[in-house]
Design an enzyme around this catalytic site. Structure first.
Site, PDB file in Angstrom:
ATOM      1  N   HIS A 100      39.242  45.217  43.570  1.00  0.00           N
ATOM      2  CA  HIS A 100      40.626  45.298  43.133  1.00  0.00           C
ATOM      3  C   HIS A 100      40.748  46.276  41.972  1.00  0.00           C
ATOM      4  O   HIS A 100      39.833  46.446  41.171  1.00  0.00           O
ATOM      5  CB  HIS A 100      41.178  43.921  42.741  1.00  0.00           C
ATOM      6  CG  HIS A 100      40.360  43.197  41.714  1.00  0.00           C
ATOM      7  ND1 HIS A 100      39.135  42.622  42.002  1.00  0.00           N
ATOM      8  CD2 HIS A 100      40.599  42.935  40.405  1.00  0.00           C
ATOM      9  CE1 HIS A 100      38.649  42.026  40.912  1.00  0.00           C
ATOM     10  NE2 HIS A 100      39.520  42.221  39.932  1.00  0.00           N
ATOM     11  N   HIS A 145      43.103  47.356  38.660  1.00  0.00           N
ATOM     12  CA  HIS A 145      44.122  46.921  37.708  1.00  0.00           C
ATOM     13  C   HIS A 145      44.921  48.141  37.264  1.00  0.00           C
ATOM     14  O   HIS A 145      44.352  49.140  36.834  1.00  0.00           O
ATOM     15  CB  HIS A 145      43.476  46.294  36.464  1.00  0.00           C
ATOM     16  CG  HIS A 145      42.688  45.059  36.726  1.00  0.00           C
ATOM     17  ND1 HIS A 145      43.246  43.794  36.682  1.00  0.00           N
ATOM     18  CD2 HIS A 145      41.378  44.882  37.030  1.00  0.00           C
ATOM     19  CE1 HIS A 145      42.309  42.899  36.947  1.00  0.00           C
ATOM     20  NE2 HIS A 145      41.167  43.534  37.162  1.00  0.00           N
TER      21      HIS A 145
END
Length: 204
Positions: A190, A192
């Site tokens: 992932h 950010h």
């Protein structure tokens, strides 16, 4: 009778804070809703997938100087779980599986055939969006990326800049945590996207 020393209890809480948060942090998602139904003041929510339904407990408050220590402790616990369960390269189940399935709600910012972007429920900046691939396919962390996954890696960065450009016109930061020393606490790749304020340097 079992007697636990204060030192042992403190160690247990420091290394396993998230266990007590998940049942409270993720009630069932409302049907056909993309709005976040997860309490924003849940400090350590959605970092690891819950194994059991525990009673709602609030052992920590959000904000303050303890956040980084708790994040590092959670990352170490996640790394240990990842190493113990990563027998086939798939990695352990994570909270993102529940978000992708719709079992848990999220505030969506962007969605396409291969990626999903949603607001972090424990934001570290006025704008804090998480961008993930919908199909993990071994992408438990960036350092596990295969040569044939260059397209999805580029797509995630493209989505990150779309989000950043729209929500943070004065600039933004894209962060990827990798492994234990990188303080990764969800083993599903992932990105950010952080912005809405002046960032400092060096980070972390």
């Amino acid at each position: 009778r079992l007697i636990l020393s204060g030192k042992f209890v403190r160690l247990l809480l420091a290394t396993s804070p998230r266990i007590f948060e998940y049942a409270a942090a993720f009630p069932p998602a409302a049907a056909n809703s993309s709005s976040s139904i997860i309490p924003r003041n849940s400090l350590l929510a959605y970092r690891r997938c819950p194994k059991i339904d525990l009673q709602r407990s609030k052992l920590f408050s959000s904000g303050g100087s303890n956040d980084m220590t708790e994040e590092v402790a959670a990352a170490k616990a996640a790394a240990a779980e990842y190493k113990s369960s990563d027998k086939d390269g798939a990695g352990p189940a994570t909270v993102f599986d529940n978000i992708l399935s719709g079992e848990w709600g999220s505030t969506k910012v962007h969605e396409d055939d291969v990626s999903l972007a949603f607001r972090d429920i424990n934001p570290q900046a006025p704008v804090h969006v998480v961008v993930i691939p919908k199909h993990r396919d071994g992408l438990t962390k960036l350092s596990n990326a295969r040569e044939d996954q260059k397209d999805i890696l580029g797509h995630l960065m493209y989505v990150a800049q779309l989000v950043g450009k729209k929500e943070c016109p004065e600039g933004f930061r894209v962060v990827v945590n990798d492994g234990e020393h990188g303080a990764q606490s969800v083993y599903h790749l992932h990105l950010h996207v952080l912005g809405g304020r002046q960032m400092g340097w060096p980070p972390g």
